[in-house]
Design a protein around this motif. Structure first.
Motif, PDB file in Angstrom:
ATOM      1  N   TYR A 160      63.253  34.445  25.688  1.00 21.96           N
ATOM      2  CA  TYR A 160      64.084  34.150  24.806  1.00 21.96           C
ATOM      3  C   TYR A 160      64.950  35.476  24.201  1.00 21.96           C
ATOM      4  O   TYR A 160      66.184  35.538  24.216  1.00 21.96           O
ATOM      5  CB  TYR A 160      63.634  33.631  23.697  1.00 21.96           C
ATOM      6  CG  TYR A 160      64.409  32.908  22.469  1.00 21.96           C
ATOM      7  CD1 TYR A 160      65.369  31.980  22.634  1.00 21.96           C
ATOM      8  CD2 TYR A 160      64.296  33.536  21.214  1.00 21.96           C
ATOM      9  CE1 TYR A 160      66.119  31.698  21.410  1.00 21.96           C
ATOM     10  CE2 TYR A 160      65.250  33.173  20.239  1.00 21.96           C
ATOM     11  CZ  TYR A 160      66.102  32.315  20.265  1.00 21.96           C
ATOM     12  OH  TYR A 160      66.858  31.713  19.056  1.00 21.96           O
ATOM     13  N   TRP A 161      64.122  36.172  23.790  1.00 20.75           N
ATOM     14  CA  TRP A 161      64.451  37.774  23.315  1.00 20.75           C
ATOM     15  C   TRP A 161      65.198  38.393  24.359  1.00 20.75           C
ATOM     16  O   TRP A 161      66.567  38.880  24.248  1.00 20.75           O
ATOM     17  CB  TRP A 161      63.345  38.608  23.071  1.00 20.75           C
ATOM     18  CG  TRP A 161      63.540  39.755  22.243  1.00 20.75           C
ATOM     19  CD1 TRP A 161      64.065  41.034  22.965  1.00 20.75           C
ATOM     20  CD2 TRP A 161      63.311  40.435  21.205  1.00 20.75           C
ATOM     21  NE1 TRP A 161      64.198  41.998  22.198  1.00 20.75           N
ATOM     22  CE2 TRP A 161      63.603  41.532  21.030  1.00 20.75           C
ATOM     23  CE3 TRP A 161      62.634  39.565  20.133  1.00 20.75           C
ATOM     24  CZ2 TRP A 161      63.481  42.170  19.665  1.00 20.75           C
ATOM     25  CZ3 TRP A 161      62.435  40.387  18.859  1.00 20.75           C
ATOM     26  CH2 TRP A 161      62.836  41.664  18.658  1.00 20.75           C
TER      27      TRP A 161
ATOM     28  N   TYR B 288      69.041  36.901  24.937  1.00 19.60           N
ATOM     29  CA  TYR B 288      69.978  37.264  24.076  1.00 19.60           C
ATOM     30  C   TYR B 288      70.338  38.538  24.098  1.00 19.60           C
ATOM     31  O   TYR B 288      71.735  38.908  23.773  1.00 19.60           O
ATOM     32  CB  TYR B 288      69.390  36.904  22.405  1.00 19.60           C
ATOM     33  CG  TYR B 288      69.752  35.461  22.098  1.00 19.60           C
ATOM     34  CD1 TYR B 288      70.710  35.138  21.321  1.00 19.60           C
ATOM     35  CD2 TYR B 288      68.767  34.606  22.401  1.00 19.60           C
ATOM     36  CE1 TYR B 288      70.927  33.915  20.951  1.00 19.60           C
ATOM     37  CE2 TYR B 288      69.010  33.240  22.269  1.00 19.60           C
ATOM     38  CZ  TYR B 288      70.170  32.843  21.177  1.00 19.60           C
ATOM     39  OH  TYR B 288      70.376  31.555  20.821  1.00 19.60           O
TER      40      TYR B 288
ATOM     41  N   ARG C 231      73.946  39.174  22.502  1.00 16.86           N
ATOM     42  CA  ARG C 231      73.946  37.957  21.348  1.00 16.86           C
ATOM     43  C   ARG C 231      72.761  38.295  20.513  1.00 16.86           C
ATOM     44  O   ARG C 231      72.381  37.493  19.766  1.00 16.86           O
ATOM     45  CB  ARG C 231      74.011  36.687  21.969  1.00 16.86           C
ATOM     46  CG  ARG C 231      75.344  36.371  22.927  1.00 16.86           C
ATOM     47  CD  ARG C 231      75.321  34.868  23.571  1.00 16.86           C
ATOM     48  NE  ARG C 231      74.773  33.829  22.560  1.00 16.86           N
ATOM     49  CZ  ARG C 231      73.958  32.978  22.890  1.00 16.86           C
ATOM     50  NH1 ARG C 231      73.559  32.821  24.181  1.00 16.86           N
ATOM     51  NH2 ARG C 231      73.678  32.209  22.050  1.00 16.86           N
ATOM     52  N   PHE C 232      72.151  39.509  20.451  1.00 17.04           N
ATOM     53  CA  PHE C 232      71.000  39.422  19.984  1.00 17.04           C
ATOM     54  C   PHE C 232      71.231  39.574  18.208  1.00 17.04           C
ATOM     55  O   PHE C 232      70.198  39.161  17.550  1.00 17.04           O
ATOM     56  CB  PHE C 232      70.454  41.067  20.286  1.00 17.04           C
ATOM     57  CG  PHE C 232      69.038  41.190  19.669  1.00 17.04           C
ATOM     58  CD1 PHE C 232      67.956  40.627  20.340  1.00 17.04           C
ATOM     59  CD2 PHE C 232      68.797  41.874  18.456  1.00 17.04           C
ATOM     60  CE1 PHE C 232      66.635  40.705  19.697  1.00 17.04           C
ATOM     61  CE2 PHE C 232      67.410  41.990  18.020  1.00 17.04           C
ATOM     62  CZ  PHE C 232      66.326  41.470  18.701  1.00 17.04           C
TER      63      PHE C 232
ATOM     64  N   GLU D  14      72.628  37.343  16.934  1.00 15.47           N
ATOM     65  CA  GLU D  14      72.443  36.020  16.306  1.00 15.47           C
ATOM     66  C   GLU D  14      70.730  35.572  16.205  1.00 15.47           C
ATOM     67  O   GLU D  14      70.661  34.543  15.359  1.00 15.47           O
ATOM     68  CB  GLU D  14      72.640  34.842  17.554  1.00 15.47           C
ATOM     69  CG  GLU D  14      74.251  34.837  18.041  1.00 15.47           C
ATOM     70  CD  GLU D  14      74.657  34.000  19.130  1.00 15.47           C
ATOM     71  OE1 GLU D  14      73.915  33.142  19.481  1.00 15.47           O
ATOM     72  OE2 GLU D  14      75.640  34.738  19.740  1.00 15.47           O
TER      73      GLU D  14
END
Length: 183
Positions: A114-115, A118, A123-124, A126
């Motif tokens: 998931y990390w 992003y 999009r981190f 977010e």
């Protein structure tokens, strides 16, 4: 950086490496100058001379922070501290506790995927702590944040061989810190 430096010192500053073994947020205290200090060395172990690790059946540390090799086989070495340090760093970057993150994602492996997703898609912000995001006022600060996030992923690597040492982590955090050029 102070905690990373302290862990690195435990690993290389003595004739035999000392593994802290229980790095959780509750083991970090701040003095009156807001300098981070390690607290509670009760689960620290000195690695015997000539050895790279010890095997233990004792349960050390908080299970949610423990490295996979420790959970599976009781391997206790310096890379355990690298892994637990990264879980604390993960909490700082996201503003969420490790248990909350694991409850949401089900496993460390899913959390890491998931990390990565992003981070790779820029999009981190977010999923980052909103307090940190509001401080991302310039490109350099955002690059620092992303560099910390990438370092955290490296330290969470399933394989201890593929994780950096605490000395490397300390050096990279210092480089990240020194790269800041905007006020």
């Amino acid at each position: 950086m102070g905690i990373a430096h302290a862990l690195a010192y435990l690993h290389v500053g003595f004739p035999r490496p000392i593994v802290f073994g229980n790095l959780i947020p509750l083991c970090i205290l701040f003095n009156e100058e807001n300098v981070a200090k390690l607290f509670d060395f009760s689960e620290s172990i000195s690695i015997p001379e000539g050895e790279t690790h010890i095997l233990t059946r004792s349960r050390f540390g908080a299970w949610t922070y423990s490295a996979p090799e420790y959970k599976r086989g009781g391997v206790f070495n310096e890379k355990l501290d690298v892994y637990t340090f990264s879980t604390v760093l993960l909490e700082l970057l996201t503003g969420q506790g490790t248990r909350d993150l694991l409850r949401t994602h089900g496993s460390v492996r899913h959390l890491i995927e998931y990390w990565k997703n992003y981070l790779q898609n820029n999009r981190f912000t977010e999923i980052a702590d909103p307090i940190i995001v509001q401080d991302l006022s310039c490109t350099e600060t955002e690059h620092q944040f992303q560099a910390c996030a990438r370092l955290t992923l490296e330290c969470l690597n399933e394989s201890p061989v593929d994780r950096p040492t605490m000395v490397d982590v300390t050096k990279r955090l210092r480089q990240i810190y020194c790269s800041l050029s905007c006020n």
